[in-house]
Write a protein that holds these residues in place. Structure first.
Motif, mmCIF file in Angstrom:
data_model
loop_
_atom_site.group_PDB
_atom_site.id
_atom_site.type_symbol
_atom_site.label_atom_id
_atom_site.label_comp_id
_atom_site.label_asym_id
_atom_site.label_seq_id
_atom_site.Cartn_x
_atom_site.Cartn_y
_atom_site.Cartn_z
ATOM 1 N N PHE A 1 34.563 36.667 15.619
ATOM 2 C CA PHE A 1 33.572 35.644 15.925
ATOM 3 C C PHE A 1 32.199 36.199 15.567
ATOM 4 O O PHE A 1 31.943 37.390 15.770
ATOM 5 N N TYR A 2 31.332 35.326 15.088
ATOM 6 C CA TYR A 2 30.006 35.769 14.676
ATOM 7 C C TYR A 2 28.937 34.782 15.125
ATOM 8 O O TYR A 2 29.160 33.572 15.198
ATOM 9 N N ALA A 3 27.764 35.321 15.391
ATOM 10 C CA ALA A 3 26.598 34.469 15.566
ATOM 11 C C ALA A 3 26.246 33.860 14.216
ATOM 12 O O ALA A 3 26.449 34.487 13.166
ATOM 13 N N ASP A 4 25.705 32.656 14.240
ATOM 14 C CA ASP A 4 25.358 31.991 12.986
ATOM 15 C C ASP A 4 24.367 32.809 12.166
ATOM 16 O O ASP A 4 24.398 32.799 10.937
ATOM 17 N N SER A 5 23.503 33.539 12.854
ATOM 18 C CA SER A 5 22.452 34.288 12.170
ATOM 19 C C SER A 5 22.980 35.455 11.337
ATOM 20 O O SER A 5 22.268 35.955 10.464
#
Length: 123
Positions: free
Chosen positions: A57-61
């Motif tokens: 999972f990743y932050a959009d940034s």
């Protein structure tokens, strides 16, 4: 318990690889996450990885630029950071998610934390 390393000074567009090594206990059955905290800002979620490493999972940034991975045999989690930007400058922390929770984006759902490693990206 958790020791983060690999931070440093890099120019914009460069790369760094952070490591988070566990000692004293195994985190092989824990979701692991990376957070960061820039000066004057709250700690924010960066990435998380399932215990098997099969789900990330990743932050959009950071999506498309950062890659989280793990080697359970070495009890180590990594964060490969490419195409770094000045706004990525922060202290980066690794952490282990509490068992039984799915709130991997919330720092309050993590109960083991590393000491942090500083990443500075110059423009």
């Amino acid at each position: 318990q958790l020791q983060a390393s690999g931070g440093g000074l890099v120019q914009a567009g460069g790369s760094l690889r952070l490591s988070c090594a566990a000692s004293g206990r195994t985190f092989g059955n824990s979701v692991m996450g990376w957070f960061r905290q820039a000066p004057g800002k709250e700690r924010e979620f960066v990435a998380a990885i399932s215990s098997s490493g099969g789900t990330t999972f990743y932050a959009d940034s950071v999506k498309g630029r950062f890659t989280i991975s793990r080697d359970n045999a070495k009890n180590t989690v990594y964060l490969q950071m490419n195409s770094l930007k000045p706004e990525d400058t922060a202290v980066y922390y690794c952490a282990a998610l509490k068992h039984g929770t799915s709130g991997y984006r919330s720092q309050y759902e993590y109960n083991y934390w590393g000491q942090g490693t500083l990443v500075t990206v110059s423009s």
